[in-house]
Every structure is written in structure tokens, then in C-alpha cells.
Design a protein around this motif. Sequence first.
Motif, PDB file in Angstrom:
ATOM      1  N   GLU A  62       0.853  -1.191   0.000  1.00  0.00           N
ATOM      2  CA  GLU A  62       0.000   0.000   0.000  1.00  0.00           C
ATOM      3  C   GLU A  62       0.897   1.251   0.000  1.00  0.00           C
ATOM      4  OE1 GLU A  62      -2.094   0.754   3.611  1.00  0.00           O
ATOM      5  OE2 GLU A  62      -3.732   1.784   2.601  1.00  0.00           O
ATOM      6  N   ARG A  63       1.918   1.212   0.842  1.00  0.00           N
ATOM      7  CA  ARG A  63       2.859   2.333   0.862  1.00  0.00           C
ATOM      8  C   ARG A  63       3.552   2.496  -0.484  1.00  0.00           C
ATOM      9  NH1 ARG A  63       4.882   1.271   6.583  1.00  0.00           N
ATOM     10  NH2 ARG A  63       6.412  -0.103   5.649  1.00  0.00           N
ATOM     11  N   MET A  64       3.889   1.362  -1.086  1.00  0.00           N
ATOM     12  CA  MET A  64       4.583   1.424  -2.372  1.00  0.00           C
ATOM     13  C   MET A  64       3.725   2.145  -3.411  1.00  0.00           C
ATOM     14  SD  MET A  64       6.170  -1.733  -4.506  1.00  0.00           S
ATOM     15  CE  MET A  64       7.025  -2.371  -3.082  1.00  0.00           C
ATOM     16  N   VAL A  65       2.426   1.844  -3.422  1.00  0.00           N
ATOM     17  CA  VAL A  65       1.526   2.506  -4.367  1.00  0.00           C
ATOM     18  C   VAL A  65       1.534   4.012  -4.121  1.00  0.00           C
ATOM     19  CG1 VAL A  65      -0.886   2.787  -5.038  1.00  0.00           C
ATOM     20  CG2 VAL A  65       0.053   0.495  -4.707  1.00  0.00           C
ATOM     21  N   LEU A  66       1.442   4.411  -2.856  1.00  0.00           N
ATOM     22  CA  LEU A  66       1.467   5.836  -2.539  1.00  0.00           C
ATOM     23  C   LEU A  66       2.768   6.481  -3.015  1.00  0.00           C
ATOM     24  CD1 LEU A  66      -0.167   5.732   0.999  1.00  0.00           C
ATOM     25  CD2 LEU A  66      -1.051   6.956  -1.000  1.00  0.00           C
ATOM     26  N   GLU A  67       3.867   5.783  -2.785  1.00  0.00           N
ATOM     27  CA  GLU A  67       5.158   6.309  -3.216  1.00  0.00           C
ATOM     28  C   GLU A  67       5.204   6.475  -4.736  1.00  0.00           C
ATOM     29  OE1 GLU A  67       8.864   5.860  -1.757  1.00  0.00           O
ATOM     30  OE2 GLU A  67       8.030   6.920  -0.040  1.00  0.00           O
ATOM     31  N   LEU A  68       4.619   5.517  -5.441  1.00  0.00           N
ATOM     32  CA  LEU A  68       4.589   5.607  -6.906  1.00  0.00           C
ATOM     33  C   LEU A  68       3.748   6.793  -7.357  1.00  0.00           C
ATOM     34  CD1 LEU A  68       4.222   1.859  -7.942  1.00  0.00           C
ATOM     35  CD2 LEU A  68       6.235   3.316  -8.197  1.00  0.00           C
ATOM     36  N   ARG A  69       2.750   7.146  -6.538  1.00  0.00           N
ATOM     37  CA  ARG A  69       1.894   8.288  -6.875  1.00  0.00           C
ATOM     38  C   ARG A  69       2.529   9.612  -6.473  1.00  0.00           C
ATOM     39  NH1 ARG A  69      -4.045   5.928  -5.004  1.00  0.00           N
ATOM     40  NH2 ARG A  69      -4.005   4.104  -6.385  1.00  0.00           N
ATOM     41  N   GLY A  70       3.702   9.532  -5.865  1.00  0.00           N
ATOM     42  CA  GLY A  70       4.403  10.769  -5.521  1.00  0.00           C
ATOM     43  C   GLY A  70       4.217  11.197  -4.080  1.00  0.00           C
ATOM     44  N   THR A  71       3.530  10.400  -3.279  1.00  0.00           N
ATOM     45  CA  THR A  71       3.359  10.726  -1.860  1.00  0.00           C
ATOM     46  C   THR A  71       4.435  10.010  -1.049  1.00  0.00           C
ATOM     47  OG1 THR A  71       0.981  10.722  -2.244  1.00  0.00           O
ATOM     48  CG2 THR A  71       1.723  10.697   0.053  1.00  0.00           C
ATOM     49  N   PRO A  72       5.351  10.760  -0.433  1.00  0.00           N
ATOM     50  CA  PRO A  72       6.444  10.102   0.288  1.00  0.00           C
ATOM     51  C   PRO A  72       5.931   9.348   1.516  1.00  0.00           C
ATOM     52  CG  PRO A  72       6.905  12.444  -0.067  1.00  0.00           C
ATOM     53  CD  PRO A  72       5.461  12.223  -0.399  1.00  0.00           C
ATOM     54  N   CYS A  73       6.282   8.090   1.632  1.00  0.00           N
ATOM     55  CA  CYS A  73       5.938   7.296   2.806  1.00  0.00           C
ATOM     56  C   CYS A  73       7.189   6.805   3.510  1.00  0.00           C
ATOM     57  CB  CYS A  73       5.109   6.080   2.419  1.00  0.00           C
ATOM     58  SG  CYS A  73       3.550   6.498   1.677  1.00  0.00           S
ATOM     59  N   MET A  74       8.329   7.022   2.904  1.00  0.00           N
ATOM     60  CA  MET A  74       9.579   6.610   3.533  1.00  0.00           C
ATOM     61  C   MET A  74      10.423   7.860   3.689  1.00  0.00           C
ATOM     62  SD  MET A  74      10.543   3.222   1.447  1.00  0.00           S
ATOM     63  CE  MET A  74       9.401   2.694   0.210  1.00  0.00           C
ATOM     64  N   SER A  75      10.751   8.184   4.929  1.00  0.00           N
ATOM     65  CA  SER A  75      11.493   9.417   5.147  1.00  0.00           C
ATOM     66  C   SER A  75      12.996   9.133   5.129  1.00  0.00           C
ATOM     67  CB  SER A  75      11.086  10.027   6.479  1.00  0.00           C
ATOM     68  OG  SER A  75      11.220   9.057   7.490  1.00  0.00           O
ATOM     69  N   ILE A  76      13.742  10.215   5.155  1.00  0.00           N
ATOM     70  CA  ILE A  76      15.198  10.106   5.184  1.00  0.00           C
ATOM     71  C   ILE A  76      15.647   9.897   6.626  1.00  0.00           C
ATOM     72  CG2 ILE A  76      17.310  11.422   4.860  1.00  0.00           C
ATOM     73  CD1 ILE A  76      16.566  11.788   2.220  1.00  0.00           C
ATOM     74  N   HIS A  77      16.421   8.868   6.861  1.00  0.00           N
ATOM     75  CA  HIS A  77      16.942   8.619   8.205  1.00  0.00           C
ATOM     76  C   HIS A  77      18.380   9.079   8.266  1.00  0.00           C
ATOM     77  CE1 HIS A  77      13.401   6.290   9.303  1.00  0.00           C
ATOM     78  NE2 HIS A  77      13.494   5.710   8.127  1.00  0.00           N
ATOM     79  N   GLU A  78      18.571  10.261   8.853  1.00  0.00           N
ATOM     80  CA  GLU A  78      19.911  10.834   8.831  1.00  0.00           C
ATOM     81  C   GLU A  78      20.866  10.160   9.808  1.00  0.00           C
ATOM     82  OE1 GLU A  78      20.313  15.226   8.471  1.00  0.00           O
ATOM     83  OE2 GLU A  78      18.131  15.113   8.693  1.00  0.00           O
ATOM     84  N   VAL A  79      20.352   9.926  11.021  1.00  0.00           N
ATOM     85  CA  VAL A  79      21.248   9.302  11.993  1.00  0.00           C
ATOM     86  C   VAL A  79      21.310   7.814  11.718  1.00  0.00           C
ATOM     87  CG1 VAL A  79      20.957  10.945  13.841  1.00  0.00           C
ATOM     88  CG2 VAL A  79      19.284   9.136  13.583  1.00  0.00           C
ATOM     89  N   ASP A  80      22.499   7.245  11.803  1.00  0.00           N
ATOM     90  CA  ASP A  80      22.501   5.808  11.608  1.00  0.00           C
ATOM     91  C   ASP A  80      22.262   5.127  12.950  1.00  0.00           C
ATOM     92  OD1 ASP A  80      24.909   5.440  12.755  1.00  0.00           O
ATOM     93  OD2 ASP A  80      26.032   4.976  10.947  1.00  0.00           O
ATOM     94  N   GLU A  81      21.149   4.437  12.983  1.00  0.00           N
ATOM     95  CA  GLU A  81      20.667   3.898  14.245  1.00  0.00           C
ATOM     96  C   GLU A  81      21.368   2.599  14.604  1.00  0.00           C
ATOM     97  OE1 GLU A  81      16.564   4.051  13.324  1.00  0.00           O
ATOM     98  OE2 GLU A  81      16.444   6.139  13.937  1.00  0.00           O
TER      99      GLU A  81
END
Length: 417
Positions: free
Chosen positions: A219-238
Motif C-alpha cells: 500500500e505504501r509502495m503505491v502511494l510512493e509511486l503516486r508521488g506521496t512520500p511514505c519513507m522518510s530520510i533517516h539521517e542518523v545511523d541507528e
Amino acid sequence: MAPLALVDCNNFFVSCERVFEPKLERIPVVVLSNNDGCVVARSNEAKMLGIPMGAPYFKWKALLEGNNGRALSANFQLYGDMSQRVVQVLREFCPELEVYSIDESFLNLAEVKEDIESCCDKMKETVKRWTGLPVSIGVAPTKTLSKLANQMAKDQRGVKLLMSEEEQTEALRELPIEGLWGIGRRMGVNCRSQGIKTALQLREAPLGKVRKAFGVIYERMVLELRGTPCMSIHEVDEDKQTITYSRTFGRPIETLEELSEALCSYAARACEKLREQNSCTGGFYIYFRTNKHRPDQAQYYAEKQILLEVPTDDTRVILKRVNNFLKEIFRAGYKFKKAGVTLYSLTPKGQQIEMEFEKPKQLHDKLPLSMIDKLSARYGDRGLFFAAQGVGNAWKGRNEIRSPGYTTRWSELKFVK
DNA sequence: TCTGGGGTCCTAGGACCC
DNA sequence: TCTGGGGTCCTAGGACCC
């Protein structure tokens, strides 16, 4: 919409080797895994020969040598260093950066003032000049789309923007569903059985249906394909949630002593990594197995999972347990080919919380009851103890929102009368 | 003869709680 | 005493990634 770039080093391991040995340019080159077992990187020339990723080297050796190719043993120390240098260069252009893997980084270009395309050109050239490594850059509004843009960049001049919906539609129309980031072998088959054959068809599929048929990831993948970001940038390496150390043996091992030696050294290395990230492990598992590619030989696979009462980062504690449990599951008479140790249920060290209780009931909002039962069985109703909870890699209280299914574990650390 | 290593996230389902 | 719904905790296993 904020442009998101994926910068990917082309044929990374091979390119690293070429920096220090220019003779490797323009010939087929592969880099091999541990014991020179598998092909883990290929130059374009090697790809053209048809050598697949992950292929066992012995099957392709003749072809490679027949074409004046070279095979190199991997040098992960070198690749790690080179990777860091690339990231350093990228940070100069864009500090909001996520190191996604040894050869890939996501950059948020929202703050870039100049033209995105010329900025990417400049990045690409600077990385090449300062590190000697060629990179490709894909830019799009979401991670999924920038991954696709990156693939397209590789076939073009090294930079590809996919910012407008028209361009995205065009790109997705011809893309077989299996070409999407996040669609593996299994999902490819599943999608096709539902009539979804191209990436565009997935983008146009009704959200509810996708979720029901395939789950939230898609479901998230579909949103991402439509241009809606569902995965953010993780700056700190956890911190890692699990730490594994496993190896295939160069020659088969048959005795308990040899196996113990191998597993103990793996456990010790895993504990080093554990201490590097300043964590304790709440448990671990060990496994070993015979050569699964040799059906003519007797097969045996054994695994043992151990939850520790007290989280630790002490190698000696782990080693003792490893040896005990290994004795339990060892069987003589087999040729063992691979073994490994995984530390899991990791908790940050020194972040234990302190709780006082009179009756177990008072802990209900802090501890799962199963843990309370264990504690009261051991210590009775009164006392002070310290408890640690491992929720993934973060330290989270009971009231924090989690995805269901996240592993949650409480471990008693210390009891004081 | 020779077939890598290290991760992440999610789901299902049982046990248990109120 | 009987019964049920909603929720959490935890493990095993599946799918994917580089």
C-alpha cells in the motif's frame, strides 16, 4: 514537492578495485565473496558476458578467463573506506543525507537553491574527481521513484530527473512489475496472478484492494509511486537490532572442537560489534549446517535460541553459553559447511530504568505480566529492580505507538533487596 | 571439488490480561 | 458462574533489500 536524490556508485566493488589498478579498466572484472565462492560484483563487461549476480564462481570461471577477465577476492576494508569518502563528498553538497547501504545514499535536495540537474552533474563530477568512483543519480519526489530514476540514469548520462507526473507515468508504463524496488520473486508472481503486470498498473490499483491483497508495505509502495512520500530520510545511523557473524568454511568441519572454535570466534566478533554500538544483548542464537548443495551427503541442520536472564555485552558470558548449547545440539558423523551466531533483542547499555514495587500489580503499566510473574516467583512481592526493554533499536516506553508485531522484551537486570 | 554475508519490516497466531 | 471483546506481548516465519 521536495526532490529526493538517490546516489549510487556504479559496480561499486569493481570500481573501487579499478581506482587502484587501472589495468582493470575495460576488461570483464568480478569480485568474489568469502572463500572466492560467489560473484558479488560485476563490471559492465562481465555483465555483458551474462554472469549473474550471486552466481557460484566455479561455474563462470572458464568463460571469464576465456575473455581475458579478472576475478578478485573481496576487500571489504577498502570498500568501507571508499564508501565513507564518497559520503563525505556528498555531505558537502547536501547535509541531509541517509547512508542507505555501502554504495547508496539518499539526499534531500529541498534546500538546494540552484538548478537540480546541474547540481547533480556537479556532484557526480566531484565524486569522480575526488574519489575516482563513477556514480549515477536519480531524482524524484519519493524514494521508490528515485530508485527507478537511478536505474534509468545508469542507461543514460548518469543523472535522471523524474519529477513530473508525465515523466513518471511514461517510465512506469514500460516497467515490468518485477523491476520495481521492493518487488521480489514472490511478489512478482502474486502481482501477475492479480493481473498487475507493469509498475503503472500497480500505481493505478485501488489502495484498499492492494492493502487487502498484499499488505501495508505494498500500500505504501503505491502511494510512493503516486508521488506521496511514505519513507522518510533517516539521517542518523541507528543502532542495529540484530548482529550476525556467520561464515562458510573453506573445508568441511567434522568435530565438536572445530565447530566450537568457529562459533566461539564468531560470537566474540559479534560481541565486539555489540560493544561498538554500546548495546547489550538479551539473547542469541547459534546454528550450523552441512553443505546444502550436496544432496548426496548426509544433511543436518541445528539451531538453538537462547534468551538471557540478564542482558550482557560480556564475551565470556556468551562464550560459555555457546559451548553449553553447542554440546546439546551437536551430532557427530556429518561434514559441516557453515555456522553462525546472531545476537538479538539488543538494548542500549546504561539506559536501564529503575522501578520500585510493593506488589507485582503496581507494575502493570510498566511491565508485561509474564515478566512480573517470573520476578515474583524468584523474589517475592517486595523489592527494587532494574528492567530494560528492547524495542527494536530504540528505547521506548509502553505508551509509544508501535507497529503491531514489533518485538518487545523486558529483561531483568538487577535485583536489590 | 568449488555455491556469500548481513540486515529490515511485517504478519499470524497463541497466551494472557482486563 | 458463564461468556465475550478488545488489547498487549512474544515468537516464528516470510518477504524484501544490498
